[in-house]
Design a protein around this motif. Structure first.
Motif, PDB file in Angstrom:
ATOM      1  N   THR A 105       0.829  -1.204   0.000  1.00 23.60           N
ATOM      2  CA  THR A 105       0.000   0.000   0.000  1.00 23.60           C
ATOM      3  C   THR A 105       0.863   1.253   0.000  1.00 23.60           C
ATOM      4  O   THR A 105       0.617   2.190  -0.759  1.00 23.60           O
ATOM      5  N   VAL A 106       1.898   1.272   0.833  1.00 18.84           N
ATOM      6  CA  VAL A 106       2.820   2.408   0.895  1.00 18.84           C
ATOM      7  C   VAL A 106       3.480   2.611  -0.463  1.00 18.84           C
ATOM      8  O   VAL A 106       3.554   3.742  -0.973  1.00 18.84           O
ATOM      9  N   LEU A 107       3.954   1.544  -1.063  1.00 24.65           N
ATOM     10  CA  LEU A 107       4.615   1.651  -2.365  1.00 24.65           C
ATOM     11  C   LEU A 107       3.653   2.149  -3.443  1.00 24.65           C
ATOM     12  O   LEU A 107       4.044   2.922  -4.318  1.00 24.65           O
ATOM     13  N   GLY A 108       2.401   1.736  -3.371  1.00 20.36           N
ATOM     14  CA  GLY A 108       1.405   2.224  -4.325  1.00 20.36           C
ATOM     15  C   GLY A 108       1.180   3.719  -4.190  1.00 20.36           C
ATOM     16  O   GLY A 108       1.098   4.444  -5.186  1.00 20.36           O
ATOM     17  N   ARG A 109       1.099   4.209  -2.940  1.00 17.45           N
ATOM     18  CA  ARG A 109       0.929   5.649  -2.709  1.00 17.45           C
ATOM     19  C   ARG A 109       2.136   6.422  -3.220  1.00 17.45           C
ATOM     20  O   ARG A 109       2.007   7.474  -3.844  1.00 17.45           O
ATOM     21  N   ILE A 110       3.323   5.894  -2.945  1.00 14.23           N
ATOM     22  CA  ILE A 110       4.542   6.567  -3.402  1.00 14.23           C
ATOM     23  C   ILE A 110       4.595   6.569  -4.924  1.00 14.23           C
ATOM     24  O   ILE A 110       4.934   7.582  -5.545  1.00 14.23           O
ATOM     25  N   SER A 111       4.238   5.468  -5.540  1.00 14.16           N
ATOM     26  CA  SER A 111       4.254   5.364  -6.996  1.00 14.16           C
ATOM     27  C   SER A 111       3.340   6.409  -7.626  1.00 14.16           C
ATOM     28  O   SER A 111       3.717   7.091  -8.594  1.00 14.16           O
ATOM     29  N   ARG A 112       2.132   6.554  -7.089  1.00 11.35           N
ATOM     30  CA  ARG A 112       1.204   7.552  -7.613  1.00 11.35           C
ATOM     31  C   ARG A 112       1.753   8.964  -7.429  1.00 11.35           C
ATOM     32  O   ARG A 112       1.631   9.810  -8.310  1.00 11.35           O
ATOM     33  N   ARG A 113       2.391   9.207  -6.301  1.00  6.11           N
ATOM     34  CA  ARG A 113       2.966  10.536  -6.051  1.00  6.11           C
ATOM     35  C   ARG A 113       4.132  10.817  -7.003  1.00  6.11           C
ATOM     36  O   ARG A 113       4.240  11.908  -7.554  1.00  6.11           O
ATOM     37  N   VAL A 114       5.005   9.836  -7.200  1.00  8.34           N
ATOM     38  CA  VAL A 114       6.129  10.011  -8.132  1.00  8.34           C
ATOM     39  C   VAL A 114       5.587  10.279  -9.533  1.00  8.34           C
ATOM     40  O   VAL A 114       6.054  11.202 -10.221  1.00  8.34           O
ATOM     41  N   ASP A 115       4.591   9.511  -9.966  1.00  7.14           N
ATOM     42  CA  ASP A 115       3.996   9.711 -11.291  1.00  7.14           C
ATOM     43  C   ASP A 115       3.394  11.111 -11.419  1.00  7.14           C
ATOM     44  O   ASP A 115       3.586  11.794 -12.432  1.00  7.14           O
ATOM     45  N   ARG A 116       2.660  11.546 -10.403  1.00  4.31           N
ATOM     46  CA  ARG A 116       2.020  12.864 -10.425  1.00  4.31           C
ATOM     47  C   ARG A 116       3.062  13.979 -10.497  1.00  4.31           C
ATOM     48  O   ARG A 116       2.971  14.887 -11.324  1.00  4.31           O
ATOM     49  N   GLU A 117       4.085  13.904  -9.651  1.00  5.23           N
ATOM     50  CA  GLU A 117       5.101  14.956  -9.636  1.00  5.23           C
ATOM     51  C   GLU A 117       5.948  14.946 -10.902  1.00  5.23           C
ATOM     52  O   GLU A 117       6.360  15.996 -11.382  1.00  5.23           O
ATOM     53  N   THR A 118       6.186  13.770 -11.470  1.00  3.06           N
ATOM     54  CA  THR A 118       6.929  13.691 -12.729  1.00  3.06           C
ATOM     55  C   THR A 118       6.119  14.327 -13.853  1.00  3.06           C
ATOM     56  O   THR A 118       6.654  15.107 -14.651  1.00  3.06           O
ATOM     57  N   ALA A 119       4.828  14.033 -13.907  1.00  5.68           N
ATOM     58  CA  ALA A 119       3.965  14.625 -14.936  1.00  5.68           C
ATOM     59  C   ALA A 119       3.912  16.140 -14.788  1.00  5.68           C
ATOM     60  O   ALA A 119       3.992  16.876 -15.785  1.00  5.68           O
ATOM     61  N   GLN A 120       3.798  16.619 -13.568  1.00  5.06           N
ATOM     62  CA  GLN A 120       3.775  18.063 -13.337  1.00  5.06           C
ATOM     63  C   GLN A 120       5.075  18.717 -13.802  1.00  5.06           C
ATOM     64  O   GLN A 120       5.052  19.797 -14.401  1.00  5.06           O
ATOM     65  N   ALA A 121       6.201  18.069 -13.558  1.00  2.41           N
ATOM     66  CA  ALA A 121       7.493  18.614 -13.993  1.00  2.41           C
ATOM     67  C   ALA A 121       7.586  18.660 -15.515  1.00  2.41           C
ATOM     68  O   ALA A 121       8.095  19.629 -16.088  1.00  2.41           O
ATOM     69  N   VAL A 122       7.060  17.621 -16.171  1.00  4.02           N
ATOM     70  CA  VAL A 122       7.072  17.593 -17.640  1.00  4.02           C
ATOM     71  C   VAL A 122       6.197  18.707 -18.191  1.00  4.02           C
ATOM     72  O   VAL A 122       6.577  19.428 -19.120  1.00  4.02           O
ATOM     73  N   PHE A 123       4.988  18.879 -17.623  1.00  2.00           N
ATOM     74  CA  PHE A 123       4.099  19.946 -18.070  1.00  2.00           C
ATOM     75  C   PHE A 123       4.738  21.316 -17.873  1.00  2.00           C
ATOM     76  O   PHE A 123       4.679  22.174 -18.751  1.00  2.00           O
ATOM     77  N   LYS A 124       5.375  21.503 -16.742  1.00  2.00           N
ATOM     78  CA  LYS A 124       6.016  22.781 -16.440  1.00  2.00           C
ATOM     79  C   LYS A 124       7.149  23.044 -17.425  1.00  2.00           C
ATOM     80  O   LYS A 124       7.276  24.147 -17.980  1.00  2.00           O
TER      81      LYS A 124
END
Length: 92
Positions: free
Chosen positions: A68-87
């Motif tokens: 569960t912890v790894l799933g939450r971290i994975s979603r956060r990494v994906d979200r922050e990576t996408a935000q960095a790409v958009f920026k």
């Protein structure tokens, strides 16, 4: 956590004081290794190493707690990576 850690032998991943303070990872040979999620956002290779190894550990029956912890971290990494790409692309 160094990239030399055997993440394919993870037995547990737990967040101490919330996800922002980073998880503690334990293997059969390493009692505890701590890192911060921020280190994974700036070094995707480190995150991929942990993610790949954790998936193998889970498939092999080693990972007893932490999916569960790894799933939450994975979603956060994906979200922050996408935000960095958009920026970086000027699409933010």
């Amino acid at each position: 956590m160094s990239i030399g850690m055997r993440t394919d032998l993870l037995v547990s991943v737990r967040c101490l004081d919330g996800i922002s303070h980073g998880p503690c990872c334990g293997t059969r040979s390493v009692a505890v290794s701590r890192s911060t999620p921020r280190s994974w956002f700036v070094n995707p290779r480190l995150w991929l190493h942990l993610d790949r190894g954790a998936r193998k550990a889970a498939d092999d029956g080693h990972l007893l707690c932490g999916a569960t912890v790894l799933g939450r971290i994975s979603r956060r990494v994906d979200r922050e990576t996408a935000q960095a790409v958009f920026k970086a692309s000027g699409l933010e």
